[in-house]
Write an enzyme that holds these catalytic residues in place. Structure first.
Site, PDB file in Angstrom:
ATOM      1  N   GLU A  51      -8.025  12.116  12.138  1.00  0.00           N
ATOM      2  CA  GLU A  51      -6.937  11.033  13.213  1.00  0.00           C
ATOM      3  C   GLU A  51      -6.737  11.038  14.440  1.00  0.00           C
ATOM      4  OE1 GLU A  51      -4.701   7.625  11.260  1.00  0.00           O
ATOM      5  OE2 GLU A  51      -5.729   9.269   9.958  1.00  0.00           O
ATOM      6  N   GLU A  69     -12.493  10.665  -5.415  1.00  0.00           N
ATOM      7  CA  GLU A  69     -12.440  11.204  -3.600  1.00  0.00           C
ATOM      8  C   GLU A  69     -11.479  12.341  -2.761  1.00  0.00           C
ATOM      9  OE1 GLU A  69     -11.008   7.090  -0.022  1.00  0.00           O
ATOM     10  OE2 GLU A  69     -11.516   6.734  -1.671  1.00  0.00           O
ATOM     11  N   GLU A 104      -7.677  -1.910   2.655  1.00  0.00           N
ATOM     12  CA  GLU A 104      -7.057  -0.834   3.384  1.00  0.00           C
ATOM     13  C   GLU A 104      -6.997  -0.883   4.447  1.00  0.00           C
ATOM     14  OE1 GLU A 104      -6.303   3.679   2.835  1.00  0.00           O
ATOM     15  OE2 GLU A 104      -7.938   2.211   1.443  1.00  0.00           O
ATOM     16  N   LYS A 143       0.951  -0.810  -0.498  1.00  0.00           N
ATOM     17  CA  LYS A 143      -0.056  -0.134  -0.575  1.00  0.00           C
ATOM     18  C   LYS A 143       1.150   1.161  -0.344  1.00  0.00           C
ATOM     19  CE  LYS A 143      -2.924   2.971   2.859  1.00  0.00           C
ATOM     20  NZ  LYS A 143      -3.956   2.829   4.037  1.00  0.00           N
TER      21      LYS A 143
END
Length: 448
Positions: free
Chosen positions: A256, A433, A300, A206
């Site tokens: 976050e 996105e 993910e 990733k």
């Protein structure tokens, strides 16, 4: 100060001094008005649990850079907190506030002039808002710091801020004249396609690829006013400002948490995958269900949660919670809470060092992802997606991941956003996105 790439700390932290700090309760005052009234460096921090801090000027400062920057910060913190004379509630205890650039070879090129590889400030003057009380704190750090002089300063500052209003309108946005992607849609989608191919070939699992958006404004931006508007639009997010000079400040409303350390208790989370909010409750629920049901996003999310667990596992007992939908005003994310009970005392900077960059903003394996980012991105990330937050004398603290962020000053701003790329990522969908992630900041710059 030592060389910008030496890993050294600022001179005021290399010499032993006494940190004297005095606090008192004050009538509620607008944090926006307070920030505007303060000299640089200016600092602001808000956590969703309600702690809010705003400060100006520096009683003590730490700067560091290079591969040893975390060691330098911890050494500097030990010097600053070696001799503390604080009088006031625990919530007002002295804290260093600031952040750390995304990479250890940070280049302070535009728009990052004035931003060191790592920089923390113990404000000379600070407002703290706890559960239901606002406090004023004045601090000094010097070999001959005089408690009587600090108390006199506290009285003087208290008298001065008494003239500040309790509430101030958030002001009009500066207006957006023009926006320019530093990487256009075709180029970025080609980069995504190449990264996805590399992942399918097996050298990479990733990678997060970011974009930078330059924004020309109709009027000069007032960052404290932008933060005030973000307070109303994104009350469940962190908010921060790091402004080392008058030229520009780095700010944002990240959703976050990177880490919170309280004693030996660690709280963190995996936040990966995003989708827009729906126009109706039914559409909102459908979009959330699609988020949960997406094989790509689940993959993910699993990579991020697994990596965080593996990083914390050598330090203590780790617990991975169940998945949740984290809903914000314009976007919703898939979130997995993660906690750890440490086997020994640790400084929060050590936990930050272990976790940063998480796969949510870097990738896996970390070295291969970092190489891919360096080879692919055509701009300097600077402090984007970096750790921003605070720590205290005990080594406790809290850091957020500086996404949904931008650096702004005068009539210019640069906003940043990124998306996690895996083997089955569709470049066109990834482009759409990632545009959602500019909106928290861009919307507060546009005139309505």
């Amino acid at each position: 100060m030592e060389s910008a790439r030496s890993g050294g700390v600022a001179a005021d932290a290399r010499e032993r001094g006494v940190l004297v700090s005095r606090s008192c309760a004050v009538p509620d005052v607008s944090f926006r008005a307070f920030l505007t009234d303060q000299a640089v460096p200016r600092i602001h921090w808000f956590a969703p649990d309600g702690l809010e801090l705003a400060g100006g000027r520096a009683a003590a400062r730490l700067t560091a850079a290079g591969p040893d920057r975390f060691d330098a910060l911890r050494a500097g913190a030990r010097a600053i907190f070696a001799d503390v004379d604080h009088e006031g509630p625990a919530v007002t205890r002295p804290r260093m506030l600031g952040g750390i650039a995304f990479t250890d070879d940070h280049d302070p090129a535009p728009p990052w002039e004035g931003f060191a590889g790592a920089s923390f400030v113990l404000p000379a003057v600070q407002l703290t808002r706890g559960a239901d009380t606002t406090y004023l704190t004045v601090s000094r750090f010097a070999p001959d710091a005089d408690p009587d002089a600090v108390e006199a300063d506290l009285d003087e500052v208290r008298d001065r801020i008494a003239d500040l209003p309790a509430m101030v309108p958030s002001g009009d946005p500066p207006g957006v004249r023009e926006t320019r992607h530093r990487t256009d849609a075709g180029q970025w989608q080609a980069q995504v396609g190449e990264a996805a191919e590399r992942i399918r070939e097996g050298s990479l699992r990733k990678v997060v690829l970011a974009l930078a958006l330059d924004v020309d404004l109709d009027a000069e931006v007032d960052v404290p006013s932008v933060l005030e508007r973000l307070r109303r639009t994104y009350p469940q997010c962190y908010r921060f400002l790091v402004q080392p000079t008058e030229a520009a400040g780095f700010f944002g409303a990240p959703p976050e948490r990177l880490v919170r350390l309280d004693g030996r208790r660690v709280e963190t989370e995996a936040l990966a995958g995003s989708v827009a909010r729906g126009a109706t409750p039914e559409e909102d629920a459908e979009l959330a269900a699609a988020l949960v049901g997406s094989e790509k996003i689940q993959h993910e999310q699993g990579l991020v949660a697994e990596a965080i667990r593996d990083l914390l596992d050598p330090l203590g007992e780790v617990t991975v919670g169940g998945q949740e939908i984290h809903r914000l005003a314009t976007i919703q994310h898939l979130r997995t809470p993660i906690t750890a009970d440490l086997a020994a005392d640790e400084h929060v900077l050590s936990i930050v060092e272990a976790l940063h960059p998480t796969p949510a903003v870097g990738g896996l394996p970390p070295e291969e992802a970092a190489r891919t980012i360096r080879e692919t991105e055509t701009f300097e990330r600077g402090w984007y997606a970096s750790p921003v937050g605070w720590f205290d004398a005990e080594g406790d603290g809290e850091f957020a991941v500086a996404i949904r962020s931008g650096v702004a000053g005068g009539r210019r701003a640069t906003l940043f956003a990124g998306n996690g790329i895996v083997g089955d990522s569709d470049p066109a969908s990834e482009w759409e996105e990632v545009q959602l992630k500019y909106r928290p900041i861009l919307d507060e710059l546009k005139r309505r």
